[in-house]
Design an enzyme around this catalytic site. Sequence first.
Site, PDB file in Angstrom:
ATOM      1  N   TRP A 149       0.910  -1.189   0.164  1.00  0.00           N
ATOM      2  CA  TRP A 149       0.035   0.117  -0.036  1.00  0.00           C
ATOM      3  C   TRP A 149       1.011   1.173  -0.196  1.00  0.00           C
ATOM      4  CZ3 TRP A 149       1.101  -2.394   4.798  1.00  0.00           C
ATOM      5  CH2 TRP A 149       1.453  -1.619   5.605  1.00  0.00           C
ATOM      6  N   ASN A 150       2.128   1.256   0.340  1.00  0.00           N
ATOM      7  CA  ASN A 150       2.639   2.376   0.741  1.00  0.00           C
ATOM      8  C   ASN A 150       2.889   3.543  -0.108  1.00  0.00           C
ATOM      9  OD1 ASN A 150       4.484   0.320   0.533  1.00  0.00           O
ATOM     10  ND2 ASN A 150       6.041   1.476   1.323  1.00  0.00           N
ATOM     11  N   LYS A 173      -0.821  -6.219  -9.822  1.00  0.00           N
ATOM     12  CA  LYS A 173      -1.785  -6.553  -8.553  1.00  0.00           C
ATOM     13  C   LYS A 173      -1.564  -5.372  -7.453  1.00  0.00           C
ATOM     14  CE  LYS A 173      -3.025  -8.968  -4.469  1.00  0.00           C
ATOM     15  NZ  LYS A 173      -3.336  -7.566  -3.922  1.00  0.00           N
ATOM     16  N   GLY A 226       6.879  -6.142  -0.613  1.00  0.00           N
ATOM     17  CA  GLY A 226       5.904  -6.399   0.418  1.00  0.00           C
ATOM     18  C   GLY A 226       6.851  -6.997   1.732  1.00  0.00           C
ATOM     19  N   GLY A 227       6.388  -7.795   2.631  1.00  0.00           N
ATOM     20  CA  GLY A 227       6.756  -8.271   3.731  1.00  0.00           C
ATOM     21  C   GLY A 227       7.606  -9.481   3.464  1.00  0.00           C
ATOM     22  N   GLU A 248      11.442  -7.224  -3.236  1.00  0.00           N
ATOM     23  CA  GLU A 248      11.799  -5.902  -2.337  1.00  0.00           C
ATOM     24  C   GLU A 248      11.113  -5.802  -1.186  1.00  0.00           C
ATOM     25  OE1 GLU A 248      12.159  -2.738  -0.468  1.00  0.00           O
ATOM     26  OE2 GLU A 248      11.000  -1.900  -2.066  1.00  0.00           O
ATOM     27  N   LEU A 249      11.956  -6.118  -0.022  1.00  0.00           N
ATOM     28  CA  LEU A 249      11.068  -6.707   1.331  1.00  0.00           C
ATOM     29  C   LEU A 249      11.307  -5.768   2.499  1.00  0.00           C
ATOM     30  CD1 LEU A 249      11.967 -10.252   0.858  1.00  0.00           C
ATOM     31  CD2 LEU A 249      10.175  -8.910  -0.121  1.00  0.00           C
ATOM     32  N   GLU A 379      10.704  -4.681  12.044  1.00  0.00           N
ATOM     33  CA  GLU A 379      10.321  -3.573  11.048  1.00  0.00           C
ATOM     34  C   GLU A 379       8.875  -3.294  11.544  1.00  0.00           C
ATOM     35  OE1 GLU A 379       9.220  -4.249   6.978  1.00  0.00           O
ATOM     36  OE2 GLU A 379      10.111  -2.176   6.287  1.00  0.00           O
TER      37      GLU A 379
END
Length: 487
Positions: A149-150, A173, A226-227, A248-249, A379
């Site tokens: 979302w960020n 997505k 994402g995570g 990319e986490l 995090e």
Amino acid sequence: MQRFQQYIDGVFEDGSARFDSLDPATGDVWASMPEAREEDVDRAVKAAEKALWSGAWPAMTATARGKLLYRLADLVQANAPTLAELETQDTGKIIRETSAQIAYVADYYRYYAGLTDKIEGATLAIDKADMDVWTRREPVGVVAAIVPWNSQLFLSAVKLGPALAAGCTVVVKASEDGPAPLLEFARLVHEAGFPNGVVNVITGFGPSCGSALTRHPGVAHIAFTGGPSTAAQVVRNSAESLATTSLELGGKSPFIVFADADLESAANAQVAGIFAATGQSCVAGSRLIIEASVKDRFLDLLKAKAEAIRIGSPLDMRTEVGPLCTLRQRDHIEKIVAASIEAGAKVVTGAKAVDGEGFYYLPTILDCDGVTSPSVEAELFGPVLSVMSFETEDQAVQLANDTRYGLASGVFTRNLARAHRMIRKIRAGIVWVNTYRAVSPIAPFGGYGQSGQGREGGMAAALDYTRTKTVWLRTSDDPIPDPFVMR
Ligand code: TXE
């Protein structure tokens, strides 16, 4: 209430189901979103597969593809105010940041537009007299681009730009949290004139939509932000199709300040590093590692700046910190901060939710010296800074690298030789020296360890969306002499 649609094979549609999106500043429902389920995902991937192999897209020259990307960039720029407002409305990210970031997103598309006809194969000096051998760079195939979302427009641009430059087709997505700006962006893709199916934009939930997309046999590459635990799931999902992944986490990035640094400047960078985007930034400088001799002075500076931050409506240009995107995210932060205080971390400022409506949380600084604080390890993805001090350069390096993550880092010092030593020793994909949070389409971006693999941005990212085809051409007219000898 605003109503958004998904975009599959050039058609805007309602989706198999619908869900409501909340305004993070009030907690109220403000829009209705299309929810893609397995059937929608399947149609989107099939549309992308069709567009990859037939119709206008594969027949287009690279230069023509570049022109489409330039047109998209211009449309993003022209529509930046609308896109920014939608992102702010749906995610709570402040309008000051979304306006600036989306205007810059146009430059990412321009950068990759310019690269389309510069993706080259090679002619090989082959060790056989009667052969010409060369390589072609061909698109890797259908790409699944999955974003959180960020910063949805930014995080999708670093995937879509190089993928389209390379000639791939894409299913994007959007996150189920705050998908409005990406769904609106689909209208610009349509207006730019991309052939149907080249870009498809859907949204939906992880277990249904995300899982169906990452398991789909038609997907050749998954570009995921994402995570880490979701990333592990994505990699497992790709095991059957053998799709490649770039991940990319996020991180737990160290922000290291030596006593000889310009402390005022470092404090401003630290405030931006941890409180910008309300801390919901993968590169957030969430661990301050400060030389002991200036710790008190620096914390006084930071505390004053943190307490002066204007918290308010994200749509107000004066607001500096807005709400978190979801209540779930604020609950997560509250839990870890409570556990950290329980473990002995001292509150310098903040450490509580803001009373009233919306998902607000105060800019928070926790002094974690001598404490095993969960806030140092996890995090938080929120406006929470953990502070630790050091006496020697070696200790600073040890603290900086004491994390399973390795995305970004900041070093503040006026000593050039020390800056170089730190650059070599820090285990992270980005080192910012006397600056923080600078990004560019020209510069690669990505992490070490649990922060992921693969790089976004730069020329190399476009090559990552290609695969090499080697061509052998025999130049001799003589008959092939011995069929049982490999030549
Ligand atoms: O992210 P998820 P969440 C970190 C941050 C945050 C935590 C969890 O610490 O607190 O991750 O955030 C889709 N197959 N970051 O839960 O779940 C999902 O729908 C395929 C760091 O929101 O990773 C969304 O579109 N896709 C970070 C996207 O994955 C799946 C940014 C990200 O969601 C899926 C975000 C599945 N099984 C969170 N499950 C950064 N790098 O900046 C979910 N998704």
